[in-house]
Scaffold this active site. Structure first.
Site, mmCIF file in Angstrom:
data_model
loop_
_atom_site.group_PDB
_atom_site.id
_atom_site.type_symbol
_atom_site.label_atom_id
_atom_site.label_comp_id
_atom_site.label_asym_id
_atom_site.label_seq_id
_atom_site.Cartn_x
_atom_site.Cartn_y
_atom_site.Cartn_z
ATOM 1 N N LYS A 102 0.824 -1.211 0.000
ATOM 2 C CA LYS A 102 0.000 0.000 0.000
ATOM 3 C C LYS A 102 0.863 1.268 0.000
ATOM 4 C CE LYS A 102 -3.461 -2.795 0.165
ATOM 5 N NZ LYS A 102 -4.109 -3.171 -1.090
ATOM 6 N N GLU B 56 -2.621 7.470 7.400
ATOM 7 C CA GLU B 56 -3.476 8.280 6.540
ATOM 8 C C GLU B 56 -4.340 9.148 7.430
ATOM 9 O OE1 GLU B 56 -6.003 5.914 4.036
ATOM 10 O OE2 GLU B 56 -4.449 5.599 2.542
ATOM 11 N N ARG C 35 -8.415 -7.684 -8.698
ATOM 12 C CA ARG C 35 -9.192 -8.931 -8.791
ATOM 13 C C ARG C 35 -10.630 -8.563 -9.111
ATOM 14 N NH1 ARG C 35 -11.906 -7.622 -4.151
ATOM 15 N NH2 ARG C 35 -10.634 -6.928 -2.428
#
Lengths: 183, 505
Positions: free
Chosen positions: B120, B205, B297
């Protein structure tokens, strides 16, 4: 014929009598006239005192489940009422283990406290051993099911008297995992 | 461009998505082999596939996560390709590489794109480089220690979100508000991340509390063509798990939709993306949007995009993997009407959503115009503790959002899952809530608007009466007493027409 069911609200008794083409149902001190319009597989289509009632029912062993019309599903257990036949009794919801409910006149904190499995699952971790003193909120056991972890914590400061499970055990909901007592 | 024919696919997944993949293969004339665990030998996905092979014991690490065994089975059975579905090995770059090394096709993106987006912190850096706005935060070099993270946290302010670099599915995540101990939260997140992913790296974040989760579906082929199939709004989440998804977003206007779509395509191109993927964004009330992550996906909520665009995403995945080019350009794509998906989970809303396991005594699903059911279970199947709690998805499509909401309300009313507890009462409450109906739900909806929700199953007397009648019918039948009524002879309600017989007394 009497039927007894245990649900979230306690035990309830229902009597069903067949009178020719219809049925008389005794429930909650009232009589209702029931006509079976259709019973096809799990689907029942009834008239209850002239009011239509559609339902889906299912059973396994003593477990019973029903969904009425457009409503949500409800679950019950069919129970053997023994000599109580014909008497409507309400009982308190089951205690999680024997010894969990305080006996009359005795203060609860002195009683051993049973920590039981809150769901069917597998023991992912056992964080305590007999003899440990744990603080309120301390994690005792981590239970895992369906990729979710659930931490079973000490309800108050306590002594770990007995650990009844080990990592990897598959347990059913309600099974004793840890026995605590007042520290 | 060279195409690589796909004639047999190994489905390396279970539940509703394995059934969904088998359906797509049937339509394409491709043979299917279900790789199943010992617990799933009689499960729906094992039943619908052309063949089934037991690959291991019930725990996922012994079966659905056994990459080596899955590849071995695929080769032995003459498969050309492996479809990983979602979860399990779908975002494991080492598995994707091993599949290709074995001479098989991995139905998904290249390992490099999976690896980049799976890290990430690296994904954030790549997006910044590509000019894609990211949520304000701090990833440093991606392996920062607590000291650096604490100093960065002081600059970012509170509330904050600690996330796992290897993260996903809400694990390794911690919300830190003004009153919380940052050091303790970092240690807890590191532990959880270590345990879940074998990787304790963290990044920060800023927590955007009252935002919308809007994601863009993309499709890209080997030739470099990349299109976006517009947005899905997945703001209705409980503990970072989506429960109701819809397309289009009731919040997005044409301008926001176009800007987000173009940004998603830029994000996909930046990592050389091929196949189906989803770029997730957080969108603020001011319509600013920030990249969250890219899911490499097929996603659980893909059907709402299929319903509104008319594109079959699973078939598209297979065709792209076979080397075919996208049969449409961006200008050919548009949406029609509104679609909503509700996830039926085996969770007890009366017990803090604890997983509920056991035999499904009865499963009845709705039908009718615009109603689609992607189910992984049927009557008599088992909901086991080994896998996630998703049982089925109800998807509706209608001319507009109000019509879709009404259609979903009726569809949920017509859904019966007996034997395990489900979140159906909760889903119905979400659909009925004025905030949801107004299209105003944000990621704070569940914790704020639904906080006071309690199930109300009403007076159980009609239920008890019905059960007693059913038990009486059964007893009468057992005693050889023909049970007659107005409609003639009646069935024993505990006896299924499909031959599945449940125990009674």
């Amino acid at each position: 014929m009497w039927f007894h069911y245990r649900g979230a609200g306690g035990n309830r008794a229902v009597r069903v009598e067949r009178r020719g083409e219809h049925y008389v149902v005794h429930l909650g001190g009232r009589l209702r006239e029931v006509i079976i319009r259709r019973a096809a597989g799990p689907a029942l289509d009834l008239l209850v005192d002239g009011r239509p009632l559609r339902a889906l029912v299912a059973a396994e062993g003593d477990r019973r489940a029903v969904k009425l019309g457009d409503g949500d599903a409800l679950s019950f257990d069919r129970v053997d009422a023994g000599s109580d036949e014909g008497v409507e009794v309400r009982i308190e919801p089951r205690a999680s283990a024997p010894g969990d409910a305080p006996a009359a006149g005795r203060p609860a904190p002195d009683l051993p406290e049973a920590v039981t499995a809150s769901m069917d699952g597998q023991i992912a971790a056992v964080m305590v051993k007999p003899g440990d003193v744990v603080e309120a909120g301390a994690t005792l056991v981590v239970l895992e099911a369906m990729k979710m972890e659930m931490r079973l914590v000490a309800p108050r400061r306590a002594l770990v008297r007995h650990v009844a499970c080990q990592t990897g055990d598959v347990v059913r909901r309600g099974r004793l995992l840890v026995q605590l007592e007042a520290a | 461009m060279a195409t690589r024919p796909i004639r047999r696919i190994l489905i390396a997944n279970r539940g509703e998505i394995a059934v969904r993949i088998a359906r797509a293969c049937d339509e394409l004339g491709i043979a299917t082999i279900a790789a199943v665990s010992e617990a799933d030998q009689a499960a729906m996905h094992a039943r619908v596939a052309g063949e089934r092979v037991v690959v291991g014991a019930p725990p996922a690490r012994d079966s659905y996560l056994r990459g080596d065994r899955l590849i071995e089975v695929a080769r032995q059975r003459g498969c050309d390709a492996i479809h990983p579905g979602y979860g399990f090995l779908s975002q494991n770059p080492a598995f994707a590489e091993a599949v290709e090394r074995a001479g098989l096709i991995f139905i998904g993106p290249k390992a490099a794109a999976i690896r980049l987006m799976g890290d990430k912190a690296a994904a954030r850096r790549a997006m910044v480089a590509a000019g894609v706005p990211v949520v304000p935060g701090y990833e440093g070099a991606g392996d920062e220690d607590d000291g650096r993270l604490v100093r960065a946290a002081d600059r970012l302010g509170r509330p904050l979100l600690i996330k796992a670099v290897a993260g996903g599915g809400g694990r390794g995540m911690r919300v830190v508000r003004a009153e919380d101990d940052l050091g303790e939260a970092l240690r807890a997140a590191r532990r959880e991340s270590e345990k879940a992913f074998g990787d304790g790296r963290l990044f920060l974040e800023r927590l955007i509390d009252d935002a919308r989760h809007i994601e863009i579906q993309v499709l890209a082929d080997d030739s470099g063509d990349c299109v976006q199939l517009f947005e899905r709004d997945c703001s209705v989440q409980r503990r970072f798990q989506k429960i109701v998804e819809e397309a289009p977003s009731p919040f997005a206007d044409a301008d926001l939709r176009q800007r987000m779509g173009e940004t998603a395509v830029r994000a996909a191109r930046a990592c050389g993306y091929v196949n189906a993927g989803t770029v997730e964004f957080l969108v603020g009330a001011d319509r600013s949007f920030h990249f969250l992550e890219m899911n490499t996906r097929i996603q659980v909520e893909h059907p709402v995009t299929e319903m509104t665009t008319g594109i079959d995403l699973v078939k598209a995945q297979i065709r792209i993997a076979a080397g075919e080019r996208l049969p449409f350009a961006q200008a050919d794509l548009s949406t029609r009407g509104a679609a909503i998906e509700c996830r039926i989970n085996a969770e007890d809303p009366d017990a803090e959503f604890a997983p509920s396991t056991g035999r499904i005594l009865l499963a009845e699903f709705p039908d009718g115009p615009g109603v689609r059911v992607d189910a992984g279970i049927g009557t008599g199947d088992e909901a086991t503790m080994h896998y996630d709690s998703l049982l089925a998805k109800i998807i509706v499509h209608a001319e507009d959002r109000p019509a879709a909401i009404r259609r979903m309300e009726l569809a949920l009313a017509g859904t019966a899952v007996l034997g395990v507890a489900t979140n159906l009462p909760y889903l119905r409450a979400v659909l009925a809530h004025p905030t949801f109906r107004a299209g105003a739900a944000t990621t704070a909806f569940v914790s704020r608007d639904m906080a006071g929700w309690r199930s109300d199953r009403g007076d159980p007397e009609d239920a008890l009466l019905t059960l007693a009648i059913a038990d009486h019918l059964r007893a009468a039948r057992r005693d050889g007493d023909p049970v007659m009524g107005r409609g003639g002879r009646h069935d024993d309600p505990w006896c299924r027409a499909d031959g599945y017989r449940v125990g009674g007394r």
